[in-house]
Scaffold this active site. Sequence first.
Site, short mmCIF file in Angstrom:
data_model
loop_
_atom_site.label_atom_id
_atom_site.label_comp_id
_atom_site.label_asym_id
_atom_site.label_seq_id
_atom_site.Cartn_x
_atom_site.Cartn_y
_atom_site.Cartn_z
N HIS A 1 0.83 -1.21 0.00
CA HIS A 1 0.00 0.00 0.00
C HIS A 1 0.87 1.26 0.00
O HIS A 1 1.77 1.40 0.83
CB HIS A 1 -0.92 0.02 1.22
CG HIS A 1 -2.00 -1.01 1.18
ND1 HIS A 1 -3.25 -0.75 0.69
CD2 HIS A 1 -2.00 -2.31 1.57
CE1 HIS A 1 -4.00 -1.84 0.78
NE2 HIS A 1 -3.26 -2.81 1.31
N GLY B 1 -10.03 -2.15 3.21
CA GLY B 1 -10.73 -1.45 4.29
C GLY B 1 -11.14 -2.40 5.41
O GLY B 1 -10.62 -3.52 5.53
N GLU C 1 -8.90 -11.86 6.54
CA GLU C 1 -7.97 -11.16 7.44
C GLU C 1 -8.72 -10.85 8.73
O GLU C 1 -8.67 -11.62 9.68
CB GLU C 1 -7.45 -9.89 6.77
CG GLU C 1 -6.43 -9.11 7.59
CD GLU C 1 -6.04 -7.79 6.95
OE1 GLU C 1 -5.05 -7.21 7.42
OE2 GLU C 1 -6.73 -7.32 6.02
#
Length: 334
Positions: free
Chosen positions: A11, A163, A193
């Site tokens: 990211h 998100g 996750e």
Amino acid sequence: MNYALIDIHLHLDGSLSLQTVRELAHMQGIEIAQEDEELKVQLQVGEDCRDLNEYLEKFSLAGSLLQTREAITKAVQCLEQELKAQGLLYAEIRFAPQKHLEQGLTQDQVVEAAIRGMGQCDFHSNLILCCMRERDNLDQNLETVRVAHKYLGQGVCAVDLAGAEALYPTEHFKEVFELAAQLGVPYTIHAGEADGPESVKTALALGAKRIGHGVRSVEDQALVKRLAAEGITLELCPTSNLNTNIFRGLEEYPLPAFLDAGVRVTINTDNMTVSGTSLKRELQLMTETFGLTGKQLYFLAKNAVDASFADAHTKEWLKKEIEEKSCLARNFFC
């Protein structure tokens, strides 16, 4: 050990170095902490991080600095320079265009600025545009898919869904990936996750061939067998998964279970700054913890190439590079 370094889960806003953050702040006349340790507290999680939601709070400062075209271009340029200096061969850098509109930019302008940043450094990379797990942002997510389609092959290679997974379940975003499939935009999906195996199953039902993280698949052995049978790639990010308290220690990390089951896995950083890591460090941790062999490290890198959204020419070049770096000609031993 001679590592072949390819990161396909990285990211942008979670990987800006302290120096880059300072440069971005200076460019925009924004005051930030003067001491590195104080700045690091704002950007990096501590050992007491409770979960993914707390982890995501560390993106706030970096996000606030990435609201102009100049800042986005500079950030991508600096990140690529850092990755090149670390010895990476290739990276897929992901970010959410809809998170960079606070000063009036459009998603198109955000992506164009990022692509300009890619052109400033002699480094092989692509951009993955993240749709976001939020409430009432369907229009923004659909726009992200359309923008990805517009710039596909011009620096953009795919879309993603990122998100707060547990707060906004994967099934709520079916329409987003129906559009991506219709337009021929490749995609990966964060799943398994903060949420469990069912999130991974939903991502597979939506057509994903790559799963961001996916570590909680290990809780469902039938799913693990399916992942292996269907050649699904898991983008594993060990330190990040420890940061978010999915596992209590590295010894619990399911890498050996996935390898033994024949699941295609890759090792990635997720967020170099938020997690205080690098790709070489991640591979060293896995090697030290589980005694990975040169042959296993070779296949981890090869999995990353095969699963990447790079074009055929880049994949061919990468495979030649990893064979050399992994000492394939000498029975995988360096």
